[in-house]
Scaffold this motif. Sequence first.
Motif, PDB file in Angstrom:
ATOM      1  N   ILE A  26       0.840  -1.207   0.000  1.00 45.19           N
ATOM      2  CA  ILE A  26       0.000   0.000   0.000  1.00 45.19           C
ATOM      3  C   ILE A  26       0.873   1.255   0.000  1.00 45.19           C
ATOM      4  CG2 ILE A  26      -1.630   1.338   1.394  1.00 45.19           C
ATOM      5  CD1 ILE A  26      -2.796  -1.443   2.286  1.00 45.19           C
ATOM      6  N   GLN A  27       1.883   1.258   0.849  1.00 40.10           N
ATOM      7  CA  GLN A  27       2.794   2.401   0.912  1.00 40.10           C
ATOM      8  C   GLN A  27       3.610   2.522  -0.378  1.00 40.10           C
ATOM      9  OE1 GLN A  27       2.921   4.623   3.403  1.00 40.10           O
ATOM     10  NE2 GLN A  27       4.528   5.824   2.397  1.00 40.10           N
ATOM     11  N   GLY A  28       4.046   1.387  -0.926  1.00 39.55           N
ATOM     12  CA  GLY A  28       4.915   1.409  -2.091  1.00 39.55           C
ATOM     13  C   GLY A  28       4.228   1.806  -3.375  1.00 39.55           C
ATOM     14  N   LEU A  29       2.903   1.627  -3.451  1.00 39.35           N
ATOM     15  CA  LEU A  29       2.173   1.999  -4.665  1.00 39.35           C
ATOM     16  C   LEU A  29       1.732   3.471  -4.669  1.00 39.35           C
ATOM     17  CD1 LEU A  29      -0.086  -1.153  -5.241  1.00 39.35           C
ATOM     18  CD2 LEU A  29       2.100  -0.592  -6.308  1.00 39.35           C
ATOM     19  N   LYS A  30       1.872   4.146  -3.549  1.00 41.92           N
ATOM     20  CA  LYS A  30       1.438   5.544  -3.468  1.00 41.92           C
ATOM     21  C   LYS A  30       2.070   6.441  -4.527  1.00 41.92           C
ATOM     22  CE  LYS A  30       0.876   7.847   0.254  1.00 41.92           C
ATOM     23  NZ  LYS A  30       1.170   8.509   1.548  1.00 41.92           N
ATOM     24  N   PHE A  33       0.237   7.077  -7.883  1.00 43.47           N
ATOM     25  CA  PHE A  33      -1.021   7.834  -7.914  1.00 43.47           C
ATOM     26  C   PHE A  33      -0.831   9.106  -7.097  1.00 43.47           C
ATOM     27  CE2 PHE A  33      -1.900   3.418  -8.583  1.00 43.47           C
ATOM     28  CZ  PHE A  33      -2.888   3.386  -9.545  1.00 43.47           C
ATOM     29  N   SER A  34      -0.942  10.239  -7.739  1.00 42.93           N
ATOM     30  CA  SER A  34      -0.619  11.510  -7.081  1.00 42.93           C
ATOM     31  C   SER A  34      -1.556  11.843  -5.930  1.00 42.93           C
ATOM     32  CB  SER A  34      -0.653  12.656  -8.100  1.00 42.93           C
ATOM     33  OG  SER A  34      -1.940  12.756  -8.717  1.00 42.93           O
ATOM     34  N   ASP A  35      -2.763  11.277  -5.931  1.00 42.59           N
ATOM     35  CA  ASP A  35      -3.735  11.595  -4.883  1.00 42.59           C
ATOM     36  C   ASP A  35      -3.962  10.431  -3.930  1.00 42.59           C
ATOM     37  OD1 ASP A  35      -4.986   9.940  -6.702  1.00 42.59           O
ATOM     38  OD2 ASP A  35      -6.936  10.918  -6.529  1.00 42.59           O
ATOM     39  N   SER A  36      -3.083   9.437  -3.961  1.00 45.19           N
ATOM     40  CA  SER A  36      -3.317   8.242  -3.152  1.00 45.19           C
ATOM     41  C   SER A  36      -3.149   8.519  -1.667  1.00 45.19           C
ATOM     42  CB  SER A  36      -2.384   7.110  -3.583  1.00 45.19           C
ATOM     43  OG  SER A  36      -1.041   7.473  -3.361  1.00 45.19           O
ATOM     44  N   GLU A  37      -3.750   7.649  -0.866  1.00 43.98           N
ATOM     45  CA  GLU A  37      -3.754   7.786   0.590  1.00 43.98           C
ATOM     46  C   GLU A  37      -3.087   6.557   1.207  1.00 43.98           C
ATOM     47  OE1 GLU A  37      -5.036  10.386   2.129  1.00 43.98           O
ATOM     48  OE2 GLU A  37      -6.444  11.317   0.723  1.00 43.98           O
ATOM     49  N   ASN A  38      -2.629   6.719   2.444  1.00 46.78           N
ATOM     50  CA  ASN A  38      -2.110   5.573   3.186  1.00 46.78           C
ATOM     51  C   ASN A  38      -3.192   5.080   4.146  1.00 46.78           C
ATOM     52  OD1 ASN A  38       0.039   3.758   3.652  1.00 46.78           O
ATOM     53  ND2 ASN A  38       0.489   4.762   5.592  1.00 46.78           N
ATOM     54  N   PHE A  39      -3.311   3.771   4.277  1.00 47.44           N
ATOM     55  CA  PHE A  39      -4.333   3.180   5.141  1.00 47.44           C
ATOM     56  C   PHE A  39      -3.884   1.778   5.509  1.00 47.44           C
ATOM     57  CE2 PHE A  39      -5.316   2.695   0.687  1.00 47.44           C
ATOM     58  CZ  PHE A  39      -5.537   1.336   0.540  1.00 47.44           C
TER      59      PHE A  39
END
Length: 219
Positions: A26-30, A33-39
């Motif tokens: 999840i962290q590595g794919l951020k 995507f310029s608007d991605s979030e961490n969760f």
Amino acid sequence: MTNLGTSLWLQPPRNSPIWQQLATTIQGLKPIFSDSENFEPHITLTSNISVNTQGQVDFVLDRAVAAAKCVPQGFQIHLSSVKYGSRFFKKVYLQVEPTPELLSLARICREDFVYMPEAMSQARNYQAMSAEERQKIDTQVGQRAAEWTRNEYDPHVSLVYSDLYPVEDADRRTIETRLEDTFGSGYDESGLGWKNGRFALVRCEGPVDEWEVLGVRDF
């Protein structure tokens, strides 16, 4: 972005290898995507739960644990291939096998924590009703939950939250390469998943980084 109210999550055991792998992914794919979030990695069992007190939070979590423990061999989650969607919360995700145990758990949670409280609040005085009247409501609620599970529930583990669409072919290749690097070649057919885990009750209102964990239970 849509507010989900309060949601009940099923998560891998904390700090287990699969937890670490999913969280790292999840962290590595951020950056893609310029608007991605961490969760945190999770499967949503149901959203739109109304809780206002710590007692209600405890009831939801304890009831979920009791339901999960009815599976004598332990509660097993199976992940499969990566999928792509148009919705913010299902942009890039791993499909989860809809086993009878998982579907039953989701149905119970939807019935007990969403539809039954709604029905009781709409009834003039549920507790004062006759047994026959209460049974009629209980049956209607059960049927509604079963229909929701059959027609709407789609278990998955999200890897990216984003409004960007579509996901370009080059980005898909990058994502799939990273998944194979993390989980191994043929991960979608190798039995990827986890057993039992953690329930988390999360208030999913406003920006993702403002979501609030109301309580957790390991099982």
